[in-house]
Design a protein around this motif. Structure first.
Motif, PDB file in Angstrom:
ATOM      1  N   PRO A  18       0.828  -1.212   0.000  1.00  0.00           N
ATOM      2  CA  PRO A  18       0.000   0.000   0.000  1.00  0.00           C
ATOM      3  C   PRO A  18       0.865   1.267   0.000  1.00  0.00           C
ATOM      4  O   PRO A  18       1.777   1.411   0.822  1.00  0.00           O
ATOM      5  N   LYS A  19       0.558   2.170  -0.917  1.00  0.00           N
ATOM      6  CA  LYS A  19       1.375   3.381  -1.047  1.00  0.00           C
ATOM      7  C   LYS A  19       1.243   4.309   0.158  1.00  0.00           C
ATOM      8  O   LYS A  19       2.146   5.089   0.427  1.00  0.00           O
ATOM      9  N   ALA A  20       0.154   4.196   0.892  1.00  0.00           N
ATOM     10  CA  ALA A  20       0.005   5.011   2.100  1.00  0.00           C
ATOM     11  C   ALA A  20       1.165   4.785   3.063  1.00  0.00           C
ATOM     12  O   ALA A  20       1.540   5.683   3.819  1.00  0.00           O
ATOM     13  N   LEU A  21       1.760   3.597   3.023  1.00  0.00           N
ATOM     14  CA  LEU A  21       2.832   3.226   3.957  1.00  0.00           C
ATOM     15  C   LEU A  21       4.227   3.580   3.442  1.00  0.00           C
ATOM     16  O   LEU A  21       5.196   3.505   4.191  1.00  0.00           O
ATOM     17  N   VAL A  22       4.333   3.948   2.186  1.00  0.00           N
ATOM     18  CA  VAL A  22       5.624   4.259   1.572  1.00  0.00           C
ATOM     19  C   VAL A  22       6.159   5.569   2.146  1.00  0.00           C
ATOM     20  O   VAL A  22       5.400   6.508   2.394  1.00  0.00           O
ATOM     21  N   GLU A  23       7.471   5.641   2.344  1.00  0.00           N
ATOM     22  CA  GLU A  23       8.079   6.867   2.872  1.00  0.00           C
ATOM     23  C   GLU A  23       8.694   7.707   1.764  1.00  0.00           C
ATOM     24  O   GLU A  23       9.276   7.188   0.814  1.00  0.00           O
ATOM     25  N   PHE A  24       8.556   9.017   1.911  1.00  0.00           N
ATOM     26  CA  PHE A  24       9.137  10.002   1.001  1.00  0.00           C
ATOM     27  C   PHE A  24       9.729  11.097   1.866  1.00  0.00           C
ATOM     28  O   PHE A  24       9.021  11.706   2.673  1.00  0.00           O
ATOM     29  N   ASP A  25      11.010  11.329   1.747  1.00  0.00           N
ATOM     30  CA  ASP A  25      11.708  12.327   2.567  1.00  0.00           C
ATOM     31  C   ASP A  25      11.466  12.098   4.059  1.00  0.00           C
ATOM     32  O   ASP A  25      11.230  13.037   4.827  1.00  0.00           O
ATOM     33  N   GLY A  26      11.514  10.820   4.481  1.00  0.00           N
ATOM     34  CA  GLY A  26      11.414  10.493   5.897  1.00  0.00           C
ATOM     35  C   GLY A  26      10.025  10.552   6.491  1.00  0.00           C
ATOM     36  O   GLY A  26       9.862  10.499   7.712  1.00  0.00           O
ATOM     37  N   GLU A  27       9.009  10.640   5.643  1.00  0.00           N
ATOM     38  CA  GLU A  27       7.630  10.753   6.113  1.00  0.00           C
ATOM     39  C   GLU A  27       6.754   9.844   5.257  1.00  0.00           C
ATOM     40  O   GLU A  27       6.936   9.768   4.041  1.00  0.00           O
ATOM     41  N   SER A  28       5.801   9.157   5.874  1.00  0.00           N
ATOM     42  CA  SER A  28       4.913   8.306   5.075  1.00  0.00           C
ATOM     43  C   SER A  28       4.084   9.185   4.133  1.00  0.00           C
ATOM     44  O   SER A  28       3.774  10.341   4.442  1.00  0.00           O
ATOM     45  N   LEU A  29       3.761   8.617   2.971  1.00  0.00           N
ATOM     46  CA  LEU A  29       2.960   9.371   2.008  1.00  0.00           C
ATOM     47  C   LEU A  29       1.620   9.788   2.606  1.00  0.00           C
ATOM     48  O   LEU A  29       1.121  10.878   2.321  1.00  0.00           O
ATOM     49  N   VAL A  30       1.041   8.945   3.468  1.00  0.00           N
ATOM     50  CA  VAL A  30      -0.252   9.293   4.046  1.00  0.00           C
ATOM     51  C   VAL A  30      -0.129  10.490   4.993  1.00  0.00           C
ATOM     52  O   VAL A  30      -0.960  11.405   4.957  1.00  0.00           O
ATOM     53  N   ARG A  31       0.910  10.519   5.797  1.00  0.00           N
ATOM     54  CA  ARG A  31       1.092  11.685   6.692  1.00  0.00           C
ATOM     55  C   ARG A  31       1.394  12.943   5.894  1.00  0.00           C
ATOM     56  O   ARG A  31       0.912  14.032   6.224  1.00  0.00           O
ATOM     57  N   ARG A  32       2.204  12.806   4.859  1.00  0.00           N
ATOM     58  CA  ARG A  32       2.552  13.952   4.013  1.00  0.00           C
ATOM     59  C   ARG A  32       1.288  14.538   3.372  1.00  0.00           C
ATOM     60  O   ARG A  32       1.112  15.753   3.323  1.00  0.00           O
ATOM     61  N   ALA A  33       0.400  13.664   2.904  1.00  0.00           N
ATOM     62  CA  ALA A  33      -0.816  14.134   2.239  1.00  0.00           C
ATOM     63  C   ALA A  33      -1.807  14.748   3.228  1.00  0.00           C
ATOM     64  O   ALA A  33      -2.510  15.706   2.890  1.00  0.00           O
ATOM     65  N   VAL A  34      -1.876  14.211   4.442  1.00  0.00           N
ATOM     66  CA  VAL A  34      -2.711  14.840   5.477  1.00  0.00           C
ATOM     67  C   VAL A  34      -2.204  16.252   5.744  1.00  0.00           C
ATOM     68  O   VAL A  34      -2.991  17.208   5.834  1.00  0.00           O
ATOM     69  N   ARG A  35      -0.892  16.395   5.831  1.00  0.00           N
ATOM     70  CA  ARG A  35      -0.294  17.720   6.065  1.00  0.00           C
ATOM     71  C   ARG A  35      -0.590  18.663   4.895  1.00  0.00           C
ATOM     72  O   ARG A  35      -0.876  19.847   5.085  1.00  0.00           O
ATOM     73  N   LEU A  36      -0.545  18.145   3.672  1.00  0.00           N
ATOM     74  CA  LEU A  36      -0.870  18.939   2.485  1.00  0.00           C
ATOM     75  C   LEU A  36      -2.253  19.569   2.630  1.00  0.00           C
ATOM     76  O   LEU A  36      -2.428  20.776   2.442  1.00  0.00           O
ATOM     77  N   LEU A  37      -3.239  18.746   2.970  1.00  0.00           N
ATOM     78  CA  LEU A  37      -4.606  19.249   3.083  1.00  0.00           C
ATOM     79  C   LEU A  37      -4.766  20.193   4.272  1.00  0.00           C
ATOM     80  O   LEU A  37      -5.408  21.246   4.157  1.00  0.00           O
ATOM     81  N   SER A  38      -4.174  19.840   5.400  1.00  0.00           N
ATOM     82  CA  SER A  38      -4.256  20.710   6.586  1.00  0.00           C
ATOM     83  C   SER A  38      -3.586  22.051   6.328  1.00  0.00           C
ATOM     84  O   SER A  38      -4.150  23.107   6.631  1.00  0.00           O
ATOM     85  N   ASP A  39      -2.372  22.015   5.771  1.00  0.00           N
ATOM     86  CA  ASP A  39      -1.649  23.263   5.483  1.00  0.00           C
ATOM     87  C   ASP A  39      -2.368  24.099   4.430  1.00  0.00           C
ATOM     88  O   ASP A  39      -2.199  25.308   4.376  1.00  0.00           O
TER      89      ASP A  39
END
Length: 193
Positions: A18-39
């Motif tokens: 599952p791509k939600a679990l993949v890390e990009f720049d030390g952060e999971s894609l799911v956390r990064r995308a949550v931050r995108l929407l929140s920010d």
């Protein structure tokens, strides 16, 4: 109030997990995308989870939405996510978990288009529609017909241009997605460059 809706339920078959679990720049894609929407000013942020849902880390500031029918495709995840939002939510900004180079500025731009009267606002890149996509509540019933299988709102955008405002976002990010480990390496190089 504009909600954020993150679609993160897929198994990532081409990726191998599952791509939600993949890390990009030390952060999971799911956390990064949550931050995108929140920010980008979205609240609440709902995250549709399916494959690998039990492995997804806690998502501070987000509401997990379990979707047992995730294997039915992106369309069912979109409909499930919209149904999870309260009746007082007038619009939702939809993002996909596998696009780590999207910008909160693009989220703010589609929100501003909605504030200006757009029912649907879509970020465009080189004149082509991409994400994020803002869907005003008036458009949600139409998705019962359009959001089927692996199809989300793309055909709705095509068939109802009278509802759609295109929002150029070329200058604030990229809609490039991660489908394979090789894609992830390519996007890492883009983000470093």
């Amino acid at each position: 109030m504009t909600a954020g809706l993150l679609l993160a339920a897929g198994a990532g078959r081409r990726y191998g997990r599952p791509k939600a679990l993949v890390e990009f720049d030390g952060e999971s894609l799911v956390r990064r995308a949550v931050r995108l929407l929140s920010d980008g000013g979205c609240a609440p942020v709902h995250v549709v989870l399916g494959a690998g849902a039990d492995e997804v880390p806690d998502l501070p500031g987000a509401v997990p939405v379990r979707h047992d029918g995730w294997a039915d495709g992106l369309g069912s995840s979109l409909r499930r996510g919209l149904a999870s939002l309260g009746g007082d939510v007038p619009a939702a900004v939809v993002a996909l978990v596998d696009q780590p180079l999207l910008s909160p500025v693009a989220v703010r731009r589609v929100r501003a288009a909605h504030a200006g009267g757009a029912v649907v606002a879509v970020a465009t890149y080189a004149g082509r529609p991409g994400h994020p996509v803002l869907l005003g509540r008036e458009a949600w019933p139409l998705l019962d017909r359009y959001a089927v299988g692996e199809r989300g709102a793309r055909d709705l955008l095509r068939d109802h241009p009278d509802l759609v405002v295109e929002v150029p976002c070329d200058d604030v990010g990229s809609p490039a997605d991660v489908d394979t480990p090789a894609d992830l390496l390519r996007l890492r190089a883009l983000s470093d460059g």
